[in-house]
Write a protein that holds these residues in place. Structure first.
Motif, PDB file in Angstrom:
ATOM      1  N   HIS A 142       0.818  -1.202   0.032  1.00  0.00           N
ATOM      2  CA  HIS A 142      -0.022  -0.028  -0.040  1.00  0.00           C
ATOM      3  C   HIS A 142       0.906   1.348  -0.072  1.00  0.00           C
ATOM      4  N   ARG A 143       2.226   0.996   0.279  1.00  0.00           N
ATOM      5  CA  ARG A 143       2.833   2.261   0.025  1.00  0.00           C
ATOM      6  C   ARG A 143       3.631   2.392  -1.507  1.00  0.00           C
ATOM      7  N   THR A 144       3.455   1.719  -2.350  1.00  0.00           N
ATOM      8  CA  THR A 144       4.115   1.678  -3.576  1.00  0.00           C
ATOM      9  C   THR A 144       3.340   2.027  -4.680  1.00  0.00           C
ATOM     10  N   THR A 145       4.070   2.346  -5.781  1.00  0.00           N
ATOM     11  CA  THR A 145       3.116   2.623  -6.848  1.00  0.00           C
ATOM     12  C   THR A 145       2.415   1.132  -7.417  1.00  0.00           C
ATOM     13  N   ALA A 146       3.721   0.122  -7.768  1.00  0.00           N
ATOM     14  CA  ALA A 146       3.137  -1.156  -8.211  1.00  0.00           C
ATOM     15  C   ALA A 146       2.054  -1.608  -7.334  1.00  0.00           C
ATOM     16  N   GLY A 147       2.257  -1.416  -5.752  1.00  0.00           N
ATOM     17  CA  GLY A 147       1.380  -2.177  -4.964  1.00  0.00           C
ATOM     18  C   GLY A 147       0.146  -1.452  -5.113  1.00  0.00           C
ATOM     19  N   LEU A 148      -0.277  -0.218  -5.367  1.00  0.00           N
ATOM     20  CA  LEU A 148      -1.543   0.340  -5.253  1.00  0.00           C
ATOM     21  C   LEU A 148      -2.087   0.038  -6.740  1.00  0.00           C
ATOM     22  N   LEU A 149      -1.382  -0.261  -7.675  1.00  0.00           N
ATOM     23  CA  LEU A 149      -2.083  -0.727  -8.803  1.00  0.00           C
ATOM     24  C   LEU A 149      -2.699  -2.055  -8.993  1.00  0.00           C
ATOM     25  N   ARG A 199       6.093   9.005  -1.532  1.00  0.00           N
ATOM     26  CA  ARG A 199       5.202   8.195  -0.512  1.00  0.00           C
ATOM     27  C   ARG A 199       6.139   6.836  -0.145  1.00  0.00           C
ATOM     28  N   SER A 200       6.947   6.332  -0.992  1.00  0.00           N
ATOM     29  CA  SER A 200       7.694   5.200  -0.761  1.00  0.00           C
ATOM     30  C   SER A 200       9.016   5.708  -0.259  1.00  0.00           C
ATOM     31  N   GLU A 201       9.781   6.937  -0.879  1.00  0.00           N
ATOM     32  CA  GLU A 201      10.984   7.050  -0.460  1.00  0.00           C
ATOM     33  C   GLU A 201      10.896   8.620  -0.678  1.00  0.00           C
ATOM     34  N   ARG A 202      11.642   9.235   0.034  1.00  0.00           N
ATOM     35  CA  ARG A 202      11.626  10.685   0.054  1.00  0.00           C
ATOM     36  C   ARG A 202      12.388  11.465  -1.033  1.00  0.00           C
ATOM     37  N   GLY A 203      11.740  12.171  -1.700  1.00  0.00           N
ATOM     38  CA  GLY A 203      12.759  12.824  -2.926  1.00  0.00           C
ATOM     39  C   GLY A 203      12.494  12.033  -4.272  1.00  0.00           C
ATOM     40  N   VAL A 204      11.629  10.990  -3.917  1.00  0.00           N
ATOM     41  CA  VAL A 204      11.206  10.207  -5.342  1.00  0.00           C
ATOM     42  C   VAL A 204      10.046  10.293  -5.765  1.00  0.00           C
ATOM     43  N   THR A 205       9.399  10.578  -7.060  1.00  0.00           N
ATOM     44  CA  THR A 205       8.219  10.478  -7.543  1.00  0.00           C
ATOM     45  C   THR A 205       8.249   9.472  -8.695  1.00  0.00           C
ATOM     46  N   ALA A 206       7.168   8.704  -8.679  1.00  0.00           N
ATOM     47  CA  ALA A 206       6.893   7.710  -9.701  1.00  0.00           C
ATOM     48  C   ALA A 206       5.521   7.522 -10.225  1.00  0.00           C
ATOM     49  N   LEU A 207       5.462   7.060 -11.342  1.00  0.00           N
ATOM     50  CA  LEU A 207       4.379   6.892 -12.128  1.00  0.00           C
ATOM     51  C   LEU A 207       4.139   5.502 -12.569  1.00  0.00           C
ATOM     52  N   GLY A 208       3.084   4.912 -12.351  1.00  0.00           N
ATOM     53  CA  GLY A 208       3.034   3.469 -12.848  1.00  0.00           C
ATOM     54  C   GLY A 208       1.757   3.200 -13.617  1.00  0.00           C
ATOM     55  N   VAL A 209       1.693   2.144 -14.392  1.00  0.00           N
ATOM     56  CA  VAL A 209       0.516   1.501 -14.977  1.00  0.00           C
ATOM     57  C   VAL A 209       0.730   0.079 -14.811  1.00  0.00           C
ATOM     58  N   PRO A 210      -0.627  -0.805 -14.793  1.00  0.00           N
ATOM     59  CA  PRO A 210      -0.537  -1.984 -14.896  1.00  0.00           C
ATOM     60  C   PRO A 210      -0.058  -2.842 -16.042  1.00  0.00           C
ATOM     61  N   LEU A 211       0.599  -4.087 -15.653  1.00  0.00           N
ATOM     62  CA  LEU A 211       1.114  -4.704 -16.907  1.00  0.00           C
ATOM     63  C   LEU A 211       0.274  -5.934 -16.826  1.00  0.00           C
ATOM     64  N   ARG A 212      -0.686  -6.010 -18.075  1.00  0.00           N
ATOM     65  CA  ARG A 212      -1.449  -6.945 -17.993  1.00  0.00           C
ATOM     66  C   ARG A 212      -1.219  -8.171 -18.984  1.00  0.00           C
ATOM     67  N   ALA A 213      -1.812  -9.415 -18.359  1.00  0.00           N
ATOM     68  CA  ALA A 213      -1.604 -10.526 -19.181  1.00  0.00           C
ATOM     69  C   ALA A 213      -2.572 -10.588 -20.434  1.00  0.00           C
ATOM     70  N   PRO A 214      -2.347 -11.390 -21.373  1.00  0.00           N
ATOM     71  CA  PRO A 214      -3.359 -11.177 -22.742  1.00  0.00           C
ATOM     72  C   PRO A 214      -4.764 -11.208 -22.151  1.00  0.00           C
ATOM     73  N   GLY A 216      -6.092 -10.063 -19.533  1.00  0.00           N
ATOM     74  CA  GLY A 216      -6.566  -9.087 -18.755  1.00  0.00           C
ATOM     75  C   GLY A 216      -6.177  -9.029 -17.267  1.00  0.00           C
ATOM     76  N   GLU A 217      -5.544 -10.156 -16.730  1.00  0.00           N
ATOM     77  CA  GLU A 217      -5.205 -10.169 -15.385  1.00  0.00           C
ATOM     78  C   GLU A 217      -3.710  -9.206 -15.108  1.00  0.00           C
ATOM     79  N   ALA A 218      -3.826  -8.554 -13.951  1.00  0.00           N
ATOM     80  CA  ALA A 218      -2.613  -7.671 -13.919  1.00  0.00           C
ATOM     81  C   ALA A 218      -1.839  -8.503 -13.204  1.00  0.00           C
ATOM     82  N   LEU A 219      -0.438  -8.640 -14.030  1.00  0.00           N
ATOM     83  CA  LEU A 219       0.596  -9.254 -13.578  1.00  0.00           C
ATOM     84  C   LEU A 219       1.794  -8.526 -12.621  1.00  0.00           C
ATOM     85  N   ALA A 220       1.834  -7.246 -13.085  1.00  0.00           N
ATOM     86  CA  ALA A 220       2.758  -6.336 -12.366  1.00  0.00           C
ATOM     87  C   ALA A 220       2.657  -4.942 -12.501  1.00  0.00           C
ATOM     88  N   GLY A 221       3.279  -4.213 -11.861  1.00  0.00           N
ATOM     89  CA  GLY A 221       3.119  -2.710 -12.162  1.00  0.00           C
ATOM     90  C   GLY A 221       4.674  -2.266 -12.934  1.00  0.00           C
TER      91      GLY A 221
END
Length: 259
Positions: A142-149, A199-214, A216-221
């Motif tokens: 819940h503290r990471t970009t990929a985790g929230l995705l 949110r995860s590390e001070r001084g770091v900004t990240a933007l993420g999207v889900p990586l989905r299997a063919p 539709g299942e989200a495999l990773a961020g």
């Protein structure tokens, strides 16, 4: 706002950091040569050889008769049994490296296990001030970009099962506020991406999207990370579009009929 979860130590001990990164690479990738390790770390072959020799001495690595190194008994990994994560990593890395070159920022790939995420791949950009690879690191989801995705893919019932109160009985401060988290995840679902600022590390900004299997299942961020001072809000949608295109290309390569 939550306090950042992890901050780099004030005094980095590079030899320790390099050794830990090598151990992670061996555990997740199976086999590496001295030259490959040197290239990944950006160090001389002699330095890579000394680090590998120490890992062999401490049973974190072993060297085979082809002079390649693989994970040793301490890491307790069947290095020759390719997993879904290793296939995902192998497929994604070429795209991640190209994307790091195009965006000139670092790219990361992470998967979720229960209430944590583990970074399984990283591609650093060439800028001197950059976010270094988080490969092998584990964070609360819940503290990471990929985790929230990836948490955004769950129903309310499934989310509650990930964070049962009894699991956090001896560390209640580590359990997220589920009502607040559900609101955040609803926004993630609407937007289709996550913007994580400090949110995860001070001084770091990240933007993420889900990586989905063919299917539709989200495999990773899949995310791009940069020093917060370099983040330009006007680039938000162009960054999200570049990440989404890369995620689609990786997914296409993962499809069974693409091999």
């Amino acid at each position: 706002m939550d306090k950042p979860l992890k901050n780099p130590p004030t005094y980095m001990i590079n030899s320790v950091d390099h050794a830990l990164r090598i151990a992670t690479m061996l555990q997740m990738e199976g086999e590496l040569t001295v030259s490959e390790v040197a290239g990944r770390l950006g160090v001389a072959r002699s330095t890579a050889h000394r680090l590998l020799t120490m890992l062999v001495y401490r049973d974190f690595a072993v060297q085979d008769d082809r002079r390649r190194y693989r994970a040793g008994p301490v890491l307790e990994l069947a290095a020759h049994s390719p997993s879904a994560a290793s296939r995902l990593r192998t497929t994604a890395l070429p795209y991640m490296r190209r994307l790091a070159g195009v965006l000139d920022e670092s790219i990361h790939l992470a998967v979720r296990t229960a209430d944590t995420v583990r970074f399984i791949a990283g591609a650093e950009c060439a800028q001197s001030l950059r976010v270094t690879s988080r490969e092998g690191m584990v964070f609360p989801a819940h503290r990471t970009t990929a985790g929230l995705l990836l948490l955004a893919e769950l129903t309310d019932e499934e989310l509650a099962a990930v964070y049962p109160a009894e699991r956090y009985a001896d560390r209640p401060a580590d359990r997220p506020d589920l009502a607040r988290l559900r609101s955040e995840l609803a926004l993630v679902r609407r937007n289709g991406f996550v913007l994580n600022q400090d949110r995860s590390e001070r001084g770091v900004t990240a933007l993420g999207v889900p990586l989905r299997a063919p299917g539709g299942e989200a495999l990773a961020g899949l995310s791009v990370s940069m020093p917060s001072g370099r983040y330009d809000p006007h680039r938000l949608y162009s960054l999200a579009d570049a990440l989404s295109r890369a995620a689609l290309a990786i997914a296409a390569d993962l499809a069974p009929d693409s091999h």
